[in-house]
Design a protein around this motif. Sequence first.
Motif, PDB file in Angstrom:
ATOM      1  N   PRO A  13      37.126  30.597  46.638  1.00 34.84           N
ATOM      2  CA  PRO A  13      35.799  30.980  47.116  1.00 34.84           C
ATOM      3  C   PRO A  13      35.812  32.351  47.793  1.00 34.84           C
ATOM      4  O   PRO A  13      36.834  32.770  48.315  1.00 34.84           O
ATOM      5  CB  PRO A  13      35.456  29.866  48.113  1.00 34.84           C
ATOM      6  CG  PRO A  13      36.745  29.220  48.468  1.00 34.84           C
ATOM      7  CD  PRO A  13      37.694  29.457  47.344  1.00 34.84           C
ATOM      8  N   ASP A  58      28.459  34.159  45.550  1.00 28.19           N
ATOM      9  CA  ASP A  58      28.403  32.716  45.785  1.00 28.19           C
ATOM     10  C   ASP A  58      29.113  32.368  47.096  1.00 28.19           C
ATOM     11  O   ASP A  58      29.827  31.372  47.193  1.00 28.19           O
ATOM     12  CB  ASP A  58      29.089  31.980  44.614  1.00 28.19           C
ATOM     13  CG  ASP A  58      28.217  30.840  44.090  1.00 28.19           C
ATOM     14  OD1 ASP A  58      27.144  30.628  44.665  1.00 28.19           O
ATOM     15  OD2 ASP A  58      28.631  30.195  43.118  1.00 28.19           O
ATOM     16  N   VAL A  95      29.912  30.977  50.647  1.00 27.25           N
ATOM     17  CA  VAL A  95      29.501  29.803  51.416  1.00 27.25           C
ATOM     18  C   VAL A  95      29.976  29.979  52.863  1.00 27.25           C
ATOM     19  O   VAL A  95      31.172  30.096  53.106  1.00 27.25           O
ATOM     20  CB  VAL A  95      30.131  28.524  50.838  1.00 27.25           C
ATOM     21  CG1 VAL A  95      29.757  27.333  51.681  1.00 27.25           C
ATOM     22  CG2 VAL A  95      29.714  28.328  49.394  1.00 27.25           C
ATOM     23  N   PRO A  96      29.064  30.028  53.837  1.00 28.59           N
ATOM     24  CA  PRO A  96      29.509  30.165  55.228  1.00 28.59           C
ATOM     25  C   PRO A  96      30.414  29.000  55.610  1.00 28.59           C
ATOM     26  O   PRO A  96      30.211  27.881  55.148  1.00 28.59           O
ATOM     27  CB  PRO A  96      28.205  30.116  56.039  1.00 28.59           C
ATOM     28  CG  PRO A  96      27.113  30.299  55.067  1.00 28.59           C
ATOM     29  CD  PRO A  96      27.616  29.851  53.736  1.00 28.59           C
ATOM     30  N   HIS A  97      31.378  29.257  56.419  1.00 27.83           N
ATOM     31  CA  HIS A  97      32.360  28.236  56.779  1.00 27.83           C
ATOM     32  C   HIS A  97      31.782  27.314  57.840  1.00 27.83           C
ATOM     33  O   HIS A  97      31.703  27.654  59.006  1.00 27.83           O
ATOM     34  CB  HIS A  97      33.633  28.917  57.282  1.00 27.83           C
ATOM     35  CG  HIS A  97      34.819  28.017  57.247  1.00 27.83           C
ATOM     36  ND1 HIS A  97      34.769  26.705  57.628  1.00 27.83           N
ATOM     37  CD2 HIS A  97      36.091  28.240  56.830  1.00 27.83           C
ATOM     38  CE1 HIS A  97      35.948  26.162  57.466  1.00 27.83           C
ATOM     39  NE2 HIS A  97      36.776  27.075  56.984  1.00 27.83           N
ATOM     40  N   GLU A  98      31.387  26.128  57.397  1.00 24.92           N
ATOM     41  CA  GLU A  98      30.735  25.185  58.313  1.00 24.92           C
ATOM     42  C   GLU A  98      31.668  24.759  59.439  1.00 24.92           C
ATOM     43  O   GLU A  98      31.230  24.472  60.546  1.00 24.92           O
ATOM     44  CB  GLU A  98      30.268  23.958  57.515  1.00 24.92           C
ATOM     45  CG  GLU A  98      29.054  23.246  58.077  1.00 24.92           C
ATOM     46  CD  GLU A  98      29.431  22.167  59.067  1.00 24.92           C
ATOM     47  OE1 GLU A  98      28.594  21.854  59.929  1.00 24.92           O
ATOM     48  OE2 GLU A  98      30.555  21.642  58.992  1.00 24.92           O
ATOM     49  N   GLY A  99      32.970  24.727  59.154  1.00 22.57           N
ATOM     50  CA  GLY A  99      33.932  24.255  60.152  1.00 22.57           C
ATOM     51  C   GLY A  99      33.876  25.043  61.450  1.00 22.57           C
ATOM     52  O   GLY A  99      33.911  24.466  62.541  1.00 22.57           O
ATOM     53  N   ALA A 100      33.734  26.365  61.332  1.00 27.93           N
ATOM     54  CA  ALA A 100      33.712  27.199  62.530  1.00 27.93           C
ATOM     55  C   ALA A 100      32.487  26.876  63.393  1.00 27.93           C
ATOM     56  O   ALA A 100      32.589  26.693  64.605  1.00 27.93           O
ATOM     57  CB  ALA A 100      33.710  28.670  62.135  1.00 27.93           C
ATOM     58  N   ARG A 112      41.539  21.287  60.602  1.00 23.00           N
ATOM     59  CA  ARG A 112      40.870  21.543  59.350  1.00 23.00           C
ATOM     60  C   ARG A 112      40.704  23.036  59.108  1.00 23.00           C
ATOM     61  O   ARG A 112      40.877  23.527  58.004  1.00 23.00           O
ATOM     62  CB  ARG A 112      39.501  20.868  59.384  1.00 23.00           C
ATOM     63  CG  ARG A 112      38.876  20.747  58.032  1.00 23.00           C
ATOM     64  CD  ARG A 112      37.549  20.059  58.136  1.00 23.00           C
ATOM     65  NE  ARG A 112      36.531  20.963  58.617  1.00 23.00           N
ATOM     66  CZ  ARG A 112      35.237  20.803  58.364  1.00 23.00           C
ATOM     67  NH1 ARG A 112      34.821  19.766  57.677  1.00 23.00           N
ATOM     68  NH2 ARG A 112      34.356  21.650  58.811  1.00 23.00           N
ATOM     69  N   GLU A 171      29.948  23.784  51.970  1.00 26.16           N
ATOM     70  CA  GLU A 171      29.785  24.202  53.370  1.00 26.16           C
ATOM     71  C   GLU A 171      30.727  23.457  54.300  1.00 26.16           C
ATOM     72  O   GLU A 171      31.293  24.013  55.219  1.00 26.16           O
ATOM     73  CB  GLU A 171      28.356  23.905  53.837  1.00 26.16           C
ATOM     74  CG  GLU A 171      27.360  25.013  53.616  1.00 26.16           C
ATOM     75  CD  GLU A 171      25.947  24.492  53.778  1.00 26.16           C
ATOM     76  OE1 GLU A 171      25.104  24.918  52.987  1.00 26.16           O
ATOM     77  OE2 GLU A 171      25.705  23.652  54.674  1.00 26.16           O
TER      78      GLU A 171
END
Lengths: 353, 353
Positions: free
Chosen positions: A22, A65, A67-72, B74, B134
């Motif tokens: 990604p 494409d 995708v922002p890193h949701e984890g952060a 993660r 995401e």
Amino acid sequence: MGRAPGAETDDAFSDRPRSTGPARLADVALAAGVSVATVSNVLNWPGKVGAATTERVRQAMEALDYVPHEGAARLRRGSSRSIGLVLPDVANAFYAHMARGAADAAFDHRYTLILCDSADDAEREEGYLAMLAEQRAAGAVVAPLGADTARLLRLRRRGVRLAVVDRAEPTTQSCSVSVDDVRGGRLAVEHLLALGHRDIALVNGALSIRQCADRYEGARQAVAHRPDVRLRQVNVDTMDAASGRAATAGLSGAAAPTAVFGTNDQLAIGVTQALLGGGRRVPDDVAVVGYGDLEIAPYGPVPLTTVAQPVYELGRAAVELMLDEIDQGDRHVHRAKVFAPELVVRQSAPAPR
Amino acid sequence: MGRAPGAETDDAFSDRPRSTGPARLADVALAAGVSVATVSNVLNWPGKVGAATTERVRQAMEALDYVPHEGAARLRRGSSRSIGLVLPDVANAFYAHMARGAADAAFDHRYTLILCDSADDAEREEGYLAMLAEQRAAGAVVAPLGADTARLLRLRRRGVRLAVVDRAEPTTQSCSVSVDDVRGGRLAVEHLLALGHRDIALVNGALSIRQCADRYEGARQAVAHRPDVRLRQVNVDTMDAASGRAATAGLSGAAAPTAVFGTNDQLAIGVTQALLGGGRRVPDDVAVVGYGDLEIAPYGPVPLTTVAQPVYELGRAAVELMLDEIDQGDRHVHRAKVFAPELVVRQSAPAPR
């Protein structure tokens, strides 16, 4: 814009890791001709960046494409945009429909739903609760296994918000969503009374099961002021068709009832099978009402009149109450939502004329 | 151990945030009498800390019900211990059983399963795929909606690993798990042939549906070298009981078949209802075989002989292939696993004598 044009750049670009994985923040920055900090600001502090630059960054994100890193974001927030759904068996139609309602509500709010199938096993339920806590789920909707509230308390202690589904709970601890099974039992027997029946048998599970006790209580209420009506009960260990057939053997002969209320659809279909097998007609000789209205009710030997529970709505409402708790925080007030079941009239006990 | 004993400390302790929320690293350090860095080392670099200290920290964690923050781990790893399960409708018994198998396999490996119910809607399926990306899901198991592979490619581009369930796929792109429906169709018709039937009607959905085409192909193969057997097909738009009943109207009279193969259980039960309603006996006058063996098969007017699919195993195998891909990385080799269906013999087409 800070990038040298031409073939060299393109080659270098196509060699970047993003071609096999990604896109990353740096890829977006490069494509938009801005710094990584600017891309980060567009994502996290939109007001800081001018409209033209913002637009350029957004176009680069779309092209790549990205995708922002949701984890952060999740780490900052402390919990994820996910909710656990803990239930005893998703292959059971009741819970499958509940899961569908829960999934729909979660999706509407862009939350994911973590399916935790405890396989009717208390240890496994515990394991799931630990996993939900580890993954910092924002909350859990739990259809509790049996009546053991100790496990529910344990989950609360882990810091996961909790809503209970398919059981009314005191609102001091959590929201709950349930169906009024007393009313359901009353509906079934009132329908048989309206059809003129005065000798009604209940084929029921063990009264130690809350639902069975409630459905019996409803049946009892329906005949409370009717001394002309006989209500008898046969209790079975397993609530399946075979038990329904076996129970019917004890309900034949001269003193046979004219109507049977099976407190789930499997029992009611077993009763119908045994009646037909014994040469009696349904509903002409004996009327039959079931409870549940899931997959099998219309497919029985005689399409089954039954009490429908709003199972989909149970799942949906439980997730919505949980989302309210997540969004409102301290302003949230726990609620106990009780749904009313409804009678679905088919051929096994038709509408009164 | 670095803590003053007595009432004051207890008061101070009970005022800590952890009493209204989950325990934090600092709480564990305080309780164990060590530094936060030491607790962190116990979690992340176990070899660095002596056995006695490690034990003390572990006891403090247990006493405080401390849950390590999975989110941080993660972020380091780049993806979470969660897998998406994308399917068209979890309230459908086929997908509910598949979900159960998938959940069991995920739990065995301490992965959570994110339930993505696309509600038979392509846009919503897209939405879920974005949410999985995401949340950095480690992979997704997808029961694809229709035959549109463009969406599958799009998910792959988002960097989420993919396994396909309920459809055989080329192994160049991903693992897949499916059922051999040609074999299933053959089994059904071979059973009817063994019972002596020479005039068999197939009540089937549209041949544009892969499963319907495969089941027809299997039926055709079964009679390929049997010029004495007549196989006819009635195609319906909707594969439900009403269509089964309607199709049966066209199969009565002098030229009626002696056996019917309904390519799902709903159709077969509809056929059975219509036959019984028309005064014919099942199986004595007409034998009936269905396909599916989910909830309704044993509850029909006559318990249904049908072709069972290993649906639970489909879900389980798909998740296991995905976990192999996650664990093995570049060493993983995509596989296309095909399960064999089995005939379940009940009363509507009993075992040959």
